[in-house]
Design a protein around this motif. Structure first.
Motif, PDB file in Angstrom:
ATOM      1  N   GLY A  25     -42.461 -33.909  26.062  1.00 25.63           N
ATOM      2  CA  GLY A  25     -43.130 -32.627  25.896  1.00 25.63           C
ATOM      3  C   GLY A  25     -43.222 -32.171  24.455  1.00 25.63           C
ATOM      4  O   GLY A  25     -44.063 -31.330  24.116  1.00 25.63           O
ATOM      5  N   VAL A  26     -42.369 -32.698  23.608  1.00 27.09           N
ATOM      6  CA  VAL A  26     -42.460 -32.422  22.171  1.00 27.09           C
ATOM      7  C   VAL A  26     -43.388 -33.442  21.508  1.00 27.09           C
ATOM      8  O   VAL A  26     -44.283 -33.089  20.739  1.00 27.09           O
ATOM      9  N   MET A  27     -43.194 -34.705  21.837  1.00 28.07           N
ATOM     10  CA  MET A  27     -43.865 -35.779  21.118  1.00 28.07           C
ATOM     11  C   MET A  27     -45.357 -35.849  21.428  1.00 28.07           C
ATOM     12  O   MET A  27     -46.196 -35.876  20.505  1.00 28.07           O
ATOM     13  N   MET A  28     -45.720 -35.877  22.698  1.00 32.11           N
ATOM     14  CA  MET A  28     -47.110 -36.116  23.052  1.00 32.11           C
ATOM     15  C   MET A  28     -48.060 -35.008  22.578  1.00 32.11           C
ATOM     16  O   MET A  28     -49.091 -35.282  21.975  1.00 32.11           O
ATOM     17  N   PRO A  29     -47.743 -33.733  22.815  1.00 32.81           N
ATOM     18  CA  PRO A  29     -48.697 -32.712  22.361  1.00 32.81           C
ATOM     19  C   PRO A  29     -48.611 -32.399  20.873  1.00 32.81           C
ATOM     20  O   PRO A  29     -49.615 -32.068  20.250  1.00 32.81           O
ATOM     21  N   TYR A  30     -47.405 -32.497  20.279  1.00 30.45           N
ATOM     22  CA  TYR A  30     -47.198 -31.885  18.969  1.00 30.45           C
ATOM     23  C   TYR A  30     -47.008 -32.850  17.807  1.00 30.45           C
ATOM     24  O   TYR A  30     -47.165 -32.445  16.645  1.00 30.45           O
ATOM     25  N   ILE A  31     -46.667 -34.108  18.078  1.00 31.67           N
ATOM     26  CA  ILE A  31     -46.432 -34.988  16.935  1.00 31.67           C
ATOM     27  C   ILE A  31     -47.737 -35.259  16.184  1.00 31.67           C
ATOM     28  O   ILE A  31     -47.729 -35.535  14.978  1.00 31.67           O
ATOM     29  N   SER A  32     -48.869 -35.133  16.875  1.00 36.33           N
ATOM     30  CA  SER A  32     -50.149 -35.282  16.174  1.00 36.33           C
ATOM     31  C   SER A  32     -50.362 -34.142  15.182  1.00 36.33           C
ATOM     32  O   SER A  32     -50.933 -34.344  14.095  1.00 36.33           O
ATOM     33  N   PRO A 222     -57.404 -39.148  25.079  1.00 36.91           N
ATOM     34  CA  PRO A 222     -57.722 -38.077  24.119  1.00 36.91           C
ATOM     35  C   PRO A 222     -56.886 -36.822  24.349  1.00 36.91           C
ATOM     36  O   PRO A 222     -56.494 -36.145  23.390  1.00 36.91           O
ATOM     37  N   PHE A 223     -56.593 -36.524  25.610  1.00 33.02           N
ATOM     38  CA  PHE A 223     -55.758 -35.354  25.915  1.00 33.02           C
ATOM     39  C   PHE A 223     -54.346 -35.553  25.388  1.00 33.02           C
ATOM     40  O   PHE A 223     -53.767 -34.649  24.772  1.00 33.02           O
ATOM     41  N   ASN A 224     -53.782 -36.736  25.595  1.00 34.92           N
ATOM     42  CA  ASN A 224     -52.406 -36.989  25.175  1.00 34.92           C
ATOM     43  C   ASN A 224     -52.239 -36.964  23.664  1.00 34.92           C
ATOM     44  O   ASN A 224     -51.177 -36.587  23.163  1.00 34.92           O
ATOM     45  N   VAL A 225     -53.270 -37.368  22.928  1.00 38.66           N
ATOM     46  CA  VAL A 225     -53.153 -37.476  21.475  1.00 38.66           C
ATOM     47  C   VAL A 225     -53.694 -36.246  20.757  1.00 38.66           C
ATOM     48  O   VAL A 225     -53.067 -35.723  19.838  1.00 38.66           O
ATOM     49  N   PHE A 226     -54.862 -35.764  21.190  1.00 40.49           N
ATOM     50  CA  PHE A 226     -55.584 -34.799  20.368  1.00 40.49           C
ATOM     51  C   PHE A 226     -55.799 -33.427  21.011  1.00 40.49           C
ATOM     52  O   PHE A 226     -56.486 -32.582  20.430  1.00 40.49           O
TER      53      PHE A 226
END
Length: 384
Positions: A25-32, A222-226
């Protein structure tokens, strides 16, 4: 939530799902957003994120072999979580694409194995207990919501630099939780099999399922990354992005808690059709109408269908395709081909398409992928 006899086994697994999915929940939405803040391009972000899913093509098979060889799934799981935790720490001091890529590859060797290993361990552990798999898996959904909402708040107040320390914290908590999991010895059957695993993979039903799963995870890329970057470009704050993502996962939690037996009441193909119809609508609306809040809320409502319901159908379909003696291999193949190859190629492609075509067209292509899956479903039934 769990009967008394099931609690010693169920709660540690539930807790591990919670803390590990906090990491997701931290990595997938926010690490980008973090990568963007240190100056990486969209294509570089896509390549980094795809490493996690592309590694899932081969990595789960190695860890499955190691678990079978050692016969101690808990110990192997602890080794993978420890390796993942140690690999995340250098992210705090790296800001160049080359070094980040090397660290990400190292982390992916451990990270990509965790969910398949945990799913196999969970299904085996509750075999003789009155506990649905979804009741354990909902711990991960709750953790995802908690992490998404809280991290969005932290980013809004302290900036994207908080992302890596928060990831380290959740991984450490997940590692601690593994010490409370009851050891389940992996028993390898020595019986001769009349049908090989490869033969089962070559059946028309198996090929149809893996093709559909491949397309589903590709459309979600695209949802998972951006998605967070897309909303940030549309003018939403970190808190608003966190709440929108959390809302989608709350719908997922409701489905897991109260609809665990839904897949047994309807034909799996009919549920698949619903998933891809909702996917086609969802990605088109996200791409072109992200500035309208109520439309985004509607698309996040579809999350419980395009992801959670699809995952429930996939678990049930894999169980039907492969007998118990091949269950772990079937789960590993699902992870490798659908999540690994489908999601990985989707992430790489979405990174380049983001730069060439723009965000709206990337989500439009995701919508078209869902329509392609519907066409394949129709063609498979027409031929029958």
């Amino acid at each position: 939530m769990f009967e008394a006899k099931a609690r010693p086994i169920a709660w540690p697994l539930f807790s591990f799902y919670f803390f590990f999915c906090c990491l997701v929940g931290v990595m997938m939405p926010y690490i980008s957003i973090y990568y963007k803040s240190i100056g990486l391009s969209a294509s570089e972000i896509g390549r980094l994120m795809s490493t996690f899913t592309l590694s899932g093509i081969l990595v789960p098979h190695f860890w499955g072999w190691l678990t079978a060889k050692v016969g101690l799934p808990k110990k192997v799981l602890q080794l993978a979580v420890l390796g993942c935790f140690i690999s995340v720490i250098p992210f705090n001091w790296s800001d160049q694409f080359e070094s980040l890529w090397l660290i990400t590859c190292t982390m992916a060797l451990f990270y990509s194995a965790l969910i398949p290993m945990t799913d196999a361990l969970a299904v085996r552990s509750i075999r003789n207990l009155n506990v649905p798999y979804t009741r354990l898996r909902v711990g991960g959904s709750i953790g995802y919501v908690v992490a998404v909402a809280s991290t969005g708040f932290l980013i809004g107040h302290f900036g994207p630099s908080v992302v890596i320390p928060v990831m380290c914290s959740y991984l450490l908590l997940a590692l601690i939780t593994t010490f409370f999991i009851k050891e389940q010895i992996y028993v390898v059957s020595q019986a001769k099999e009349s049908t090989s695993f490869i033969s089962l993979l070559r059946t028309k039903e198996a090929m149809l399922f893996f093709t559909l799963a491949f397309l589903s995870y590709m459309s979600h890329a695209p949802f998972n990354v951006f998605f967070a970057v897309h909303l940030e470009n549309a003018g939403y704050s970190g808190q608003q992005i966190g709440l929108l993502i959390a809302f989608g996962v709350i719908m997922e939690i409701i489905l897991f808690l109260f609809c665990g037996n839904l897949v047994k009441k309807f034909h799996l193909l009919h549920i698949m059709i619903l998933c891809f119809v909702c996917g086609a609508i969802r990605w088109f609306l996200v791409g072109w109408f992200a500035s309208i809040l109520w439309v985004l809320v509607l698309t996040q409502l579809f999350h419980c269908v395009t992801f959670a319901l699809f995952h429930m159908v996939s678990i049930e379909w894999v169980r039907g395709l492969f007998p118990e003696r091949y269950a772990s291999q079937g789960q590993a193949m699902y992870s490798a081909f659908a999540i690994g190859l489908g999601g990985g190629l989707g992430m790489v492609g979405s990174g380049y398409l983001w730069e060439w075509l723009g965000d709206a067209w990337v989500f439009t292509i995701a919508s078209c992928i869902s329509l392609l899956a519907l066409l394949i479903l129709w063609a498979s039934q027409y031929r029958r």
